[in-house]
Design a protein around this motif. Structure first.
Motif, mmCIF file in Angstrom:
data_model
loop_
_atom_site.group_PDB
_atom_site.id
_atom_site.type_symbol
_atom_site.label_atom_id
_atom_site.label_comp_id
_atom_site.label_asym_id
_atom_site.label_seq_id
_atom_site.Cartn_x
_atom_site.Cartn_y
_atom_site.Cartn_z
ATOM 1 N N GLU A 67 -39.026 8.033 -10.815
ATOM 2 C CA GLU A 67 -38.281 7.299 -11.844
ATOM 3 C C GLU A 67 -37.592 8.253 -12.808
ATOM 4 O O GLU A 67 -36.438 8.037 -13.204
ATOM 5 C CB GLU A 67 -39.229 6.361 -12.591
ATOM 6 C CG GLU A 67 -39.734 5.202 -11.734
ATOM 7 C CD GLU A 67 -40.909 4.474 -12.356
ATOM 8 O OE1 GLU A 67 -41.368 4.906 -13.446
ATOM 9 O OE2 GLU A 67 -41.384 3.482 -11.763
ATOM 10 N N ASP A 68 -38.283 9.332 -13.174
ATOM 11 C CA ASP A 68 -37.698 10.311 -14.089
ATOM 12 C C ASP A 68 -36.498 11.012 -13.450
ATOM 13 O O ASP A 68 -35.465 11.220 -14.101
ATOM 14 C CB ASP A 68 -38.753 11.342 -14.486
ATOM 15 C CG ASP A 68 -38.218 12.388 -15.451
ATOM 16 O OD1 ASP A 68 -37.841 12.014 -16.574
ATOM 17 O OD2 ASP A 68 -38.172 13.577 -15.083
ATOM 18 N N LEU A 69 -36.609 11.363 -12.173
ATOM 19 C CA LEU A 69 -35.516 12.065 -11.507
ATOM 20 C C LEU A 69 -34.339 11.135 -11.231
ATOM 21 O O LEU A 69 -33.187 11.579 -11.213
ATOM 22 C CB LEU A 69 -36.014 12.718 -10.218
ATOM 23 C CG LEU A 69 -36.968 13.894 -10.450
ATOM 24 C CD1 LEU A 69 -37.506 14.436 -9.141
ATOM 25 C CD2 LEU A 69 -36.272 14.997 -11.228
ATOM 26 N N LYS A 70 -34.599 9.869 -11.034
ATOM 27 C CA LYS A 70 -33.497 8.911 -10.922
ATOM 28 C C LYS A 70 -32.709 8.862 -12.231
ATOM 29 O O LYS A 70 -31.473 8.830 -12.228
ATOM 30 C CB LYS A 70 -34.036 7.517 -10.584
ATOM 31 C CG LYS A 70 -34.400 7.320 -9.115
ATOM 32 C CD LYS A 70 -34.858 5.888 -8.873
ATOM 33 C CE LYS A 70 -35.129 5.626 -7.396
ATOM 34 N NZ LYS A 70 -35.611 4.244 -7.170
ATOM 35 N N ARG A 71 -33.420 8.869 -13.353
ATOM 36 C CA ARG A 71 -32.731 8.872 -14.654
ATOM 37 C C ARG A 71 -31.929 10.155 -14.835
ATOM 38 O O ARG A 71 -30.811 10.135 -15.335
ATOM 39 C CB ARG A 71 -33.745 8.725 -15.796
ATOM 40 C CG ARG A 71 -34.365 7.338 -15.909
ATOM 41 C CD ARG A 71 -35.141 7.197 -17.210
ATOM 42 N NE ARG A 71 -36.301 8.062 -17.258
ATOM 43 C CZ ARG A 71 -37.510 7.703 -16.816
ATOM 44 N NH1 ARG A 71 -37.700 6.501 -16.298
ATOM 45 N NH2 ARG A 71 -38.525 8.536 -16.911
ATOM 46 N N LEU A 72 -32.515 11.280 -14.401
ATOM 47 C CA LEU A 72 -31.852 12.569 -14.557
ATOM 48 C C LEU A 72 -30.587 12.658 -13.722
ATOM 49 O O LEU A 72 -29.523 13.074 -14.216
ATOM 50 C CB LEU A 72 -32.811 13.698 -14.181
ATOM 51 C CG LEU A 72 -32.236 15.118 -14.195
ATOM 52 C CD1 LEU A 72 -31.768 15.509 -15.584
ATOM 53 C CD2 LEU A 72 -33.268 16.109 -13.682
ATOM 54 N N TYR A 73 -30.682 12.279 -12.453
ATOM 55 C CA TYR A 73 -29.571 12.515 -11.521
ATOM 56 C C TYR A 73 -28.638 11.305 -11.332
ATOM 57 O O TYR A 73 -27.498 11.477 -10.923
ATOM 58 C CB TYR A 73 -30.115 12.942 -10.155
ATOM 59 C CG TYR A 73 -30.766 14.304 -10.185
ATOM 60 C CD1 TYR A 73 -30.016 15.457 -10.400
ATOM 61 C CD2 TYR A 73 -32.140 14.436 -9.995
ATOM 62 C CE1 TYR A 73 -30.614 16.702 -10.425
ATOM 63 C CE2 TYR A 73 -32.749 15.685 -10.013
ATOM 64 C CZ TYR A 73 -31.975 16.815 -10.231
ATOM 65 O OH TYR A 73 -32.563 18.055 -10.263
ATOM 66 N N GLN A 74 -29.141 10.131 -11.669
ATOM 67 C CA GLN A 74 -28.319 8.946 -11.434
ATOM 68 C C GLN A 74 -28.002 8.175 -12.706
ATOM 69 O O GLN A 74 -26.987 7.484 -12.758
ATOM 70 C CB GLN A 74 -29.034 8.006 -10.449
ATOM 71 C CG GLN A 74 -29.246 8.616 -9.070
ATOM 72 C CD GLN A 74 -29.994 7.685 -8.116
ATOM 73 O OE1 GLN A 74 -30.588 6.686 -8.522
ATOM 74 N NE2 GLN A 74 -29.981 8.015 -6.818
#
Length: 317
Positions: free
Chosen positions: A307-314
């Motif tokens: 979830e954190d990486l989705k926020r970061l990259y998307q």
């Protein structure tokens, strides 16, 4: 209590600062020199909430040149997390920064602590100092690092013990085992796996994928680390901090598939130098001295990191 955290803008350091500030009696000074310019934007993101906190002060200085005499005034506790991380990048011509940032920086800090009264200095080490072992590893196991990175962190441990013996600096050493979760560095396995999947690329697996790790979720790791503040009988101790679950890399891929509800494509690559086949922490001492009990399962932890990486990259957040 006035607390210094070195490496405060990093993955674990930023989480630790937030955890310490959750206790209203603490004032935290976070120090980070942004020694890797490629990580500056990520580290600035890590600091977002902290910079708005009234009991947090950020110092952007290189620990090789910082004026410790000025910084250490009235400080009670120091958490020394700052280091040059990474096993694979510590070989060959890239070794010099590891010597500077893992050994020389630690020696400068310890030397500066000789002339001040602090209650505790917590040095953050790594399971990489153990090398290749079979079964659970206890803290009294003879170190045998497999990488230059492991050697520099072990050297830091020895420096801490020397200064404790000769100058009575109140040192506690924590050895972390494969920490993961939100804000994890981009060179670390789970971050790479998730990013490749988000980009619809095959996930690279180095070696057979059967290597196992004692994976430690960041909030569990940070809770144990914070408890050193309040713990008795920890001065002079070395303590393993491991996780709730141990798993192979192929197990992790399977868990990711379950979370995503789809098949994950993998690409096997040559096993790198310097990495053990297995790690497994005996956390009996942490349970006894820090009342440590890891709570977060791999499935839940991976979901949080995804979830954190989705926020970061998307999502741009």
């Amino acid at each position: 209590m006035k607390i210094i955290v070195t490496g405060a803008a990093g993955f674990i350091g930023s989480h630790l600062c937030e955890r310490l500030l959750a206790e209203e009696q603490h004032q935290v000074i976070g120090i980070d020199g942004f020694i890797n310019p490629l990580l500056k934007s990520i580290k600035q993101r890590n600091l977002t909430a902290l910079l708005q906190h009234p009991r947090f002060t950020f110092v952007n200085e290189n620990l090789l040149t910082i004026d410790w005499k000025k910084i250490l005034i009235n400080v009670d506790v120091i958490y020394h997390l700052a280091a040059m991380p990474g096993v694979r990048s510590s070989w060959g011509k890239d070794f010099d920064p590891y010597v500077s940032n893992n050994i020389s920086v630690t020696q400068r800090l310890l030397e500066s602590c000789r002339n001040v009264q602090i209650k505790k200095l917590i040095y953050i080490s790594t399971s990489s100092i153990y090398g290749e072992v079979h079964g659970k590893v206890t803290e009294d196991r003879k170190p045998s690092p497999l990488s230059p990175y492991g050697v520099t962190k072990l050297t830091g441990e020895y420096l801490c013990k020397v200064y404790q013996k000769t100058d009575n600096i109140p040192v506690t050493i924590l050895r972390y085992f494969t920490v993961y979760g939100p804000r994890q560095r981009g060179d670390m396995a789970f971050h790479r796996f998730i990013l490749h999947k988000l980009q619809n690329k095959p996930i690279p697996i180095y070696g057979s994928g059967k290597q196992t790790r004692d994976f430690t979720y960041v909030s569990d790791c940070v809770e144990a680390t914070a408890q050193v503040l309040h713990a008795n009988n920890v001065i002079g101790e070395t303590i393993n901090i491991g996780g709730k679950e141990r798993a192979s890399i192929l197990d992790i891929i399977s868990i990711l598939e379950d979370i995503l509800g789809e098949t994950v494509e993998v690409e096997f690559k040559e096993k790198p130098r310097g990495e053990p086949m297995h790690t497994w922490a005996d956390v009996t001492k942490a349970e006894k001295l820090l009342h440590y009990k890891p709570k977060i399962s791999l499935e839940i932890g991976l979901q949080h990191e995804l979830e954190d990486l989705k926020r970061l990259y998307q999502g741009g957040g």
